[in-house]
Design a protein around this motif. Sequence first.
Motif, PDB file in Angstrom:
ATOM      1  N   MET A   1       0.969  -1.203  -0.055  1.00 36.09           N
ATOM      2  CA  MET A   1       0.000   0.033  -0.051  1.00 36.09           C
ATOM      3  C   MET A   1       0.765   1.113   0.130  1.00 36.09           C
ATOM      4  N   SER A   2       0.492   2.158  -0.805  1.00 37.55           N
ATOM      5  CA  SER A   2       1.358   3.619  -0.755  1.00 37.55           C
ATOM      6  C   SER A   2       1.361   4.263   0.281  1.00 37.55           C
ATOM      7  N   ASN A   3       2.460   4.916   0.572  1.00 33.95           N
ATOM      8  CA  ASN A   3       2.512   5.722   1.688  1.00 33.95           C
ATOM      9  C   ASN A   3       2.466   7.359   1.395  1.00 33.95           C
ATOM     10  N   TYR A   4       2.123   7.422   0.212  1.00 29.18           N
ATOM     11  CA  TYR A   4       2.053   8.873  -0.355  1.00 29.18           C
ATOM     12  C   TYR A   4       0.738   9.542   0.292  1.00 29.18           C
ATOM     13  N   THR A   5       0.559   9.911   1.458  1.00 25.98           N
ATOM     14  CA  THR A   5      -0.572  10.659   1.936  1.00 25.98           C
ATOM     15  C   THR A   5      -0.377  12.151   2.502  1.00 25.98           C
ATOM     16  N   ILE A   6      -1.202  12.926   2.298  1.00 27.69           N
ATOM     17  CA  ILE A   6      -1.284  14.392   2.650  1.00 27.69           C
ATOM     18  C   ILE A   6      -2.659  14.478   3.194  1.00 27.69           C
ATOM     19  N   THR A   7      -2.974  15.692   3.850  1.00 26.04           N
ATOM     20  CA  THR A   7      -3.996  16.106   4.730  1.00 26.04           C
ATOM     21  C   THR A   7      -4.404  17.376   3.830  1.00 26.04           C
ATOM     22  N   LEU A   8      -5.778  17.418   3.385  1.00 24.96           N
ATOM     23  CA  LEU A   8      -6.318  18.882   2.970  1.00 24.96           C
ATOM     24  C   LEU A   8      -7.003  19.463   3.927  1.00 24.96           C
ATOM     25  N   LYS A   9      -6.966  20.746   4.375  1.00 25.02           N
ATOM     26  CA  LYS A   9      -7.451  21.702   5.250  1.00 25.02           C
ATOM     27  C   LYS A   9      -9.017  21.693   4.915  1.00 25.02           C
ATOM     28  N   PRO A  10      -9.808  21.842   5.865  1.00 28.59           N
ATOM     29  CA  PRO A  10     -11.278  22.204   5.662  1.00 28.59           C
ATOM     30  C   PRO A  10     -11.287  23.702   4.758  1.00 28.59           C
ATOM     31  N   VAL A  11     -12.391  24.040   4.164  1.00 38.25           N
ATOM     32  CA  VAL A  11     -12.443  25.348   3.670  1.00 38.25           C
ATOM     33  C   VAL A  11     -13.735  25.947   4.227  1.00 38.25           C
ATOM     34  N   TYR A  12     -13.624  27.320   4.515  1.00 40.96           N
ATOM     35  CA  TYR A  12     -14.770  28.006   5.174  1.00 40.96           C
ATOM     36  C   TYR A  12     -15.027  29.116   4.190  1.00 40.96           C
ATOM     37  N   SER A  13     -16.273  29.470   4.051  1.00 41.81           N
ATOM     38  CA  SER A  13     -16.562  30.415   2.801  1.00 41.81           C
ATOM     39  C   SER A  13     -16.984  31.698   3.887  1.00 41.81           C
ATOM     40  N   CYS A  14     -16.774  32.865   3.182  1.00 47.35           N
ATOM     41  CA  CYS A  14     -17.085  34.203   3.738  1.00 47.35           C
ATOM     42  C   CYS A  14     -18.336  34.383   3.716  1.00 47.35           C
ATOM     43  N   PRO A  15     -19.031  34.988   4.872  1.00 45.71           N
ATOM     44  CA  PRO A  15     -20.637  35.406   4.925  1.00 45.71           C
ATOM     45  C   PRO A  15     -20.649  36.763   4.196  1.00 45.71           C
ATOM     46  N   ALA A  16     -21.901  37.021   3.882  1.00 46.76           N
ATOM     47  CA  ALA A  16     -22.107  38.344   3.211  1.00 46.76           C
ATOM     48  C   ALA A  16     -22.125  39.217   4.481  1.00 46.76           C
ATOM     49  N   ASP A  17     -21.619  40.500   4.136  1.00 44.46           N
ATOM     50  CA  ASP A  17     -21.573  41.680   5.024  1.00 44.46           C
ATOM     51  C   ASP A  17     -22.984  41.856   5.894  1.00 44.46           C
ATOM     52  N   LYS A  18     -23.996  42.165   4.858  1.00 47.82           N
ATOM     53  CA  LYS A  18     -25.303  42.471   5.569  1.00 47.82           C
ATOM     54  C   LYS A  18     -26.194  42.142   4.338  1.00 47.82           C
ATOM     55  N   THR A  19     -27.288  41.366   4.559  1.00 47.00           N
ATOM     56  CA  THR A  19     -28.360  41.046   3.659  1.00 47.00           C
ATOM     57  C   THR A  19     -29.012  42.228   3.325  1.00 47.00           C
ATOM     58  N   PRO A  20     -29.361  42.817   1.993  1.00 46.82           N
ATOM     59  CA  PRO A  20     -30.154  43.775   1.746  1.00 46.82           C
ATOM     60  C   PRO A  20     -31.659  43.536   1.989  1.00 46.82           C
ATOM     61  N   ASN A  21     -32.517  44.848   2.226  1.00 45.08           N
ATOM     62  CA  ASN A  21     -33.805  44.551   2.410  1.00 45.08           C
ATOM     63  C   ASN A  21     -34.646  43.826   1.525  1.00 45.08           C
ATOM     64  N   ASN A  22     -34.268  44.025   0.391  1.00 44.94           N
ATOM     65  CA  ASN A  22     -34.975  43.304  -1.025  1.00 44.94           C
ATOM     66  C   ASN A  22     -34.516  41.974  -1.188  1.00 44.94           C
TER      67      ASN A  22
END
Length: 728
Positions: A1-22
Motif C-alpha cells: 500500500m502506498s505511503n503517499y498521504t497528505i491532509t487537505l485542510k477544511p474550507v470556510y466560505s465568507c459570509p455576506a456583510d449584510k443582507t439587503p432589505n430586498n
Amino acid sequence: MSNYTITLKPVYSCPADKTPNNIILPQNWSLSWHQLETFKAINNPKIDVIFNTAMTGDGKSLAAYLDTLQGEKNDYFRYALGLYPTNELARDQETQIKHYIDLFKPNNYPRISRLSGADLEIFAQSEGIKKQEAIATKISQSEIIQSNPDILHYLRTRAYLMPQDRPDKLWSYLDSKFQFFIFDEFHVFNAPQIASVINTMLLVKHTNRSKKYLFLSATPETQIIDRLTKAGFNCHIIDPYLEHKYQFPNNLQEANSLEAKNWRKVVREITLNFIPLDQTYKSSENWLLENKELILNYFQTNPNCKGAIILNSIASVKRLTPILKQYLHPLIVQENTSLTGKKDKEMSLNADLIIGTSTIDIGVDFKINFLIFESADGGSFIQRLGRLGRHDGYNKDGIFISFNNFTAYTLIPNFLVERLFDEKQENLEINGIYDRAFFHNKIKENYRKINNFDGYYQRWAGILSVRLSGKSGLAHKTIQAQYKDSKEAFKKDCEIAFNTNLKKSVYFMIKWAKEWEEIAHKKGNPIVESACSFRGSSSLQCGLYDLTEINEVDRFKTYNLPGILSNLEIEPMTEAEFKRLLNSTVEKTNIVIPKGRFSHCIAFMKLHNYREERLNWKFTYSGDLKAIADSWKVQVLTGIEVLQPDNRWINAVNKRLKIQGLVSYVLPFPVIEIKRRLQLPMHFEIYPLDEVGRDEKAVYSIAFDQSALLLDTLAYRLKSKGDELWIC
C-alpha cells in the motif's frame, strides 16, 4: 500500500456583510459573500455576463436562483432557464430548486419543467402533439426550465420546425419570456460547444434585447470570457479565491473562531492517499480487485459510511460492480454510467457504495465520506475530488447520521506521483498539510496538459454563424425584412468574437457541398452538418438491446461502434427485430420509450456481457490513404470498414458502414503518437486506420465528425511541409 498521504485542510466560505432589505430569506438563513455578489450582479443593468467561480459545494445553485426565488416584484419576475451538461445534473438540480421553493415560499410559487430530448419525445408522444408544440407548451407553462445547452442550440438551427415555418417560431418565444440563462458546470465543454453558446448569445443580443447570463464553474475556461468581451459583452467575474473569501483553518480553535463569525464550512478536512499505478489497461480495475478488503475494512470500521468509486472506463465499472456487490454484501452497491438504466441510476443515489464514471462527477451532489477515483487530467482530478467532504452526514429513516472522517484514494500514474513528491520541485511532502488553493495549483502544474483547441474558433465557429444568418436563419424569406439590420450586426460581432471571415466560410461551405454532390450524387453537406452540431453527430452510433439490464424498459440504449468492438460481447440483430422488441416492451409495460435516438444507428445488437480483455481492431480503407493523408484536410470518405478477424458479425456492420459518407481527418501517424504530440484528451475519438489487405500494424489514424474538425485545428503541428491550411 502506498505511503503517499497528505491532509487537505477544511474550507470556510465568507459570509455576506449584510443582507439587503430586498432579499427575503428563510428563517435562520444567511448568504455567502459570493451569493450576495451574484445577486447584485444579476440586478446590475451594466453587467451582461457573470462568471461565478466559487468552489464545488459552496452554494452556486442558490446564488443562481436567489433572485427568482424572491417571486414577483412590482409586476416583474426573473424567469430562469437553467442549462446543464448532463441529464443527471438537470434532474438533481430540479430536485434542489423545488426544495428551495418550498423553503423560500415565493409569492408566485414558480412552476418548473425539465426538458431533455427524451423528456420532450415522451411528452409529445403522450400528448399526441408535435415536438415544436411540446416545446411551446413547456415554455408557456413554466417559470423555470431545467434543460441542456443542446436544446438551446437546436432551437436556433430549426431542428424542431417544418420547412415552411419561421426560423424564429420557437426561439423568439423563448427569448421574449426568459431573461436569465444559467450555464452550470460549463467547464466540461470544449471549443465547439463554447462556439455554439457564443453564437447563440450574439443572436439573442441582436434579435431580442439584452439578457443576463450566468456561468457557474469552479474551474472556468477563459476562452469564452475573452471572446465575449471582444464582442461587446460586459463580463463580471466573482472569484472568492481571488478576493480572499475562503479561509483554511489549521486547527479546531481557528475553525471555531471562523464559525463564530458565521463563516460556513464548505469542505471538511480530507485525508488523501496517492496510489501510483502503471499506465496500462485495467490497472485501476486490477488495483480495486486486489484491494477489495481495504474497501470492506473501511466500511466495517466506519459504520454508516457512504462511498463512491469514479473510474474512466464504463467497461471497468460494469465488470467491477457484480464482484463488489457480492464481496461487500449486505452493503448496497450500485452503478451509474451512461449505459446504466434510469431505474438503477435512481437507486444508486441511496446506495452505500456507488460505482460510476463521469455521470456522477459532473455536479451531482452525493453525501459521501469515502472516495476512490482515477482521472484523465488536472481538471477531472479536481472535479472528482470535489465530490468528497461536502456534507457532515446524511438522513436515514428520519435520523441524521454523522460522518466521522473523510478519506480519498486517487489512482494516478507513477510519473505524476514522482513529480508531486519530488523534493527538488517543492511540491508536496508525505504527511504534509495543505490548503485547497495550493494543492489545486500543484495538480494543474504537474498533470498532463490537455489541448484546449483554441484554433477551432477561427477555423470552424463561423460555419454556424453563416447558418444562423443565412437563408435558413435570419435571411429566411419569412423574417428577412424584420431582421435585416440584426443580421448584419450579428455577422459583424461573430467575426470579431471568432477572429474569422464569414465570406471565406461561405466559400468553403459551397465548395464542400459541390464535392459531396460529386461523391454521393445527391444534395447535402456533411461537413457543414458536423460543424453546426452541438456535441457532434453520431455516424458510428449503434442500437443496443442490453440483456444485462434487469429492467426491461431500460434495455434499449445506444453506444458507439468503437466501444462495442473493444469491450462488449454482442450478438447482431436486425433493425426490424430491435423495433419489434421495443414496441412489444412499450405495449407490455405501458411506458413510453424514446425512439428518436435510434433513427440514425448504423447497426443493432444484443449486449450479452462485458469483455475481460479489450479486443484489437482497426478501420480500413479501400483506396489510397497516402493521397488522403497528404491532403491535410477534413473530407468526406466512403469505403471505410472495420477489420477484426475473429469477429463473426462484423461483415453485417461493414455492409452498411462502407457506404456511409463519414466526415473524416486522416493523419499518417499512429494513434498513440498523435495523442501525445497534440496533447489530446484521454477519450478523444481517434482510431487506427490502414489500407485494405495490409496485415501490418496500422500506421495511419482517423477521426470522425466533430473530432475530425478538432483534429484539423492542430494537424499543422505534425506537418513538416506542404501547402498552408485554409483559415477563415
